[in-house]
Design a protein around this motif. Sequence first.
Motif, PDB file in Angstrom:
ATOM      1  N   THR A 141       0.852  -1.184   0.000  1.00 55.75           N
ATOM      2  CA  THR A 141       0.000   0.000   0.000  1.00 55.75           C
ATOM      3  C   THR A 141       0.894   1.241   0.000  1.00 55.75           C
ATOM      4  O   THR A 141       2.078   1.174   0.314  1.00 55.75           O
ATOM      5  CB  THR A 141      -0.937   0.028   1.217  1.00 55.75           C
ATOM      6  OG1 THR A 141      -0.139  -0.004   2.416  1.00 55.75           O
ATOM      7  CG2 THR A 141      -1.868  -1.175   1.217  1.00 55.75           C
ATOM      8  N   SER A 142       0.314   2.367  -0.353  1.00 59.10           N
ATOM      9  CA  SER A 142       1.102   3.586  -0.532  1.00 59.10           C
ATOM     10  C   SER A 142       1.548   4.174   0.809  1.00 59.10           C
ATOM     11  O   SER A 142       1.023   3.823   1.876  1.00 59.10           O
ATOM     12  CB  SER A 142       0.283   4.629  -1.294  1.00 59.10           C
ATOM     13  OG  SER A 142      -0.776   5.109  -0.477  1.00 59.10           O
ATOM     14  N   ASP A 164       4.578   2.990  -3.253  1.00 62.30           N
ATOM     15  CA  ASP A 164       4.354   1.836  -2.390  1.00 62.30           C
ATOM     16  C   ASP A 164       5.392   1.806  -1.277  1.00 62.30           C
ATOM     17  O   ASP A 164       6.594   2.005  -1.517  1.00 62.30           O
ATOM     18  CB  ASP A 164       4.434   0.526  -3.185  1.00 62.30           C
ATOM     19  CG  ASP A 164       3.154   0.248  -3.970  1.00 62.30           C
ATOM     20  OD1 ASP A 164       2.169   0.993  -3.802  1.00 62.30           O
ATOM     21  OD2 ASP A 164       3.155  -0.721  -4.758  1.00 62.30           O
ATOM     22  N   ALA A 165       4.946   1.536  -0.058  1.00 60.72           N
ATOM     23  CA  ALA A 165       5.850   1.547   1.094  1.00 60.72           C
ATOM     24  C   ALA A 165       6.935   0.481   0.980  1.00 60.72           C
ATOM     25  O   ALA A 165       8.022   0.632   1.536  1.00 60.72           O
ATOM     26  CB  ALA A 165       5.059   1.349   2.384  1.00 60.72           C
ATOM     27  N   GLY A 166       6.652  -0.590   0.252  1.00 60.38           N
ATOM     28  CA  GLY A 166       7.627  -1.654   0.102  1.00 60.38           C
ATOM     29  C   GLY A 166       8.845  -1.267  -0.703  1.00 60.38           C
ATOM     30  O   GLY A 166       9.858  -1.978  -0.687  1.00 60.38           O
ATOM     31  N   THR A 167       8.786  -0.144  -1.403  1.00 61.65           N
ATOM     32  CA  THR A 167       9.913   0.307  -2.221  1.00 61.65           C
ATOM     33  C   THR A 167      10.833   1.271  -1.463  1.00 61.65           C
ATOM     34  O   THR A 167      11.853   1.699  -2.002  1.00 61.65           O
ATOM     35  CB  THR A 167       9.412   1.005  -3.496  1.00 61.65           C
ATOM     36  OG1 THR A 167       8.742   2.222  -3.135  1.00 61.65           O
ATOM     37  CG2 THR A 167       8.461   0.112  -4.271  1.00 61.65           C
ATOM     38  N   LEU A 168      10.494   1.611  -0.211  1.00 62.30           N
ATOM     39  CA  LEU A 168      11.256   2.606   0.535  1.00 62.30           C
ATOM     40  C   LEU A 168      12.540   2.012   1.108  1.00 62.30           C
ATOM     41  O   LEU A 168      12.641   0.813   1.351  1.00 62.30           O
ATOM     42  CB  LEU A 168      10.414   3.160   1.686  1.00 62.30           C
ATOM     43  CG  LEU A 168       9.063   3.786   1.347  1.00 62.30           C
ATOM     44  CD1 LEU A 168       8.433   4.366   2.601  1.00 62.30           C
ATOM     45  CD2 LEU A 168       9.206   4.834   0.265  1.00 62.30           C
ATOM     46  N   SER A 169      13.501   2.888   1.348  1.00 60.32           N
ATOM     47  CA  SER A 169      14.721   2.478   2.048  1.00 60.32           C
ATOM     48  C   SER A 169      14.404   2.252   3.522  1.00 60.32           C
ATOM     49  O   SER A 169      13.328   2.632   4.009  1.00 60.32           O
ATOM     50  CB  SER A 169      15.783   3.568   1.926  1.00 60.32           C
ATOM     51  OG  SER A 169      15.388   4.723   2.658  1.00 60.32           O
TER      52      SER A 169
END
Length: 248
Positions: free
Chosen positions: A105-106, A145-150
């Motif tokens: 999710t974003s 998407d939160a999964g792409t964050l560092s």
Amino acid sequence: MATTDSDTTTTDDTVLSMENVTAGYGNTTVLHDVNVAIEDGQIACLIGPNGSGKSTLMKSIYGFADVKAGSVHFRGQEITGRSPQANLKNGISYVLQDASVFPNTSVHENTLMGGYVFEDDEKAAQRAEVLYDEFPILGDIRQQDAGTLSGGQRRLLELARALMVDPDVMLLDEPSIGLEPRFIDDVFERIEQLNDLGTTILLVEQNAEKGLSVADRGFVLASGEIKFTGTGTELLNDEQVGRLYLGG
């Protein structure tokens, strides 16, 4: 000079306290007769070896662990055994040690989840916008998407989400874990800024020297018992604490 647990007392300024708390999970006891007192507006840091019960102490406050004896108080009101949802509504937020973002999710949706106790969706949306002003990096990537964050970005998102309810007290469990050094400095700078704005903070920190360096109050937990208390500076400068727990 650092002192022992027996010297921990509450005052009129105490916002959060544990009095003679024994706690754990089911038939397993982790904490033994623990006393902690944190005053309004303080940063308090809890340090100790792995397996000493640091996370259990936080969970005992928040309602995730079983308090078998003793009591927990928030602003003079007993909250022992109160549910996490009730504690959130009451002004206590909790950032878990483990990554807790929802990866598919974003950033914006993750942020809004911190306000799930609000009955008004518009209120939650307005609060999110306030937080994007305080965390501009999150505002810039709100649709990502939160999964792409560092790792550092995820930790900032978790902090922002916990701030959705504008808490009086924030519990932070290992905020620097798994982060690169440059992100650790960013996270601790943010913690100090939040405290300057009036949020009382209790943090568990693996980087003991870093945690104590920003702390007004410190506690050393070992084998489920508070062994030393004092100001952050006192614990950093105590020879016995340094030898046993800081690698000095």
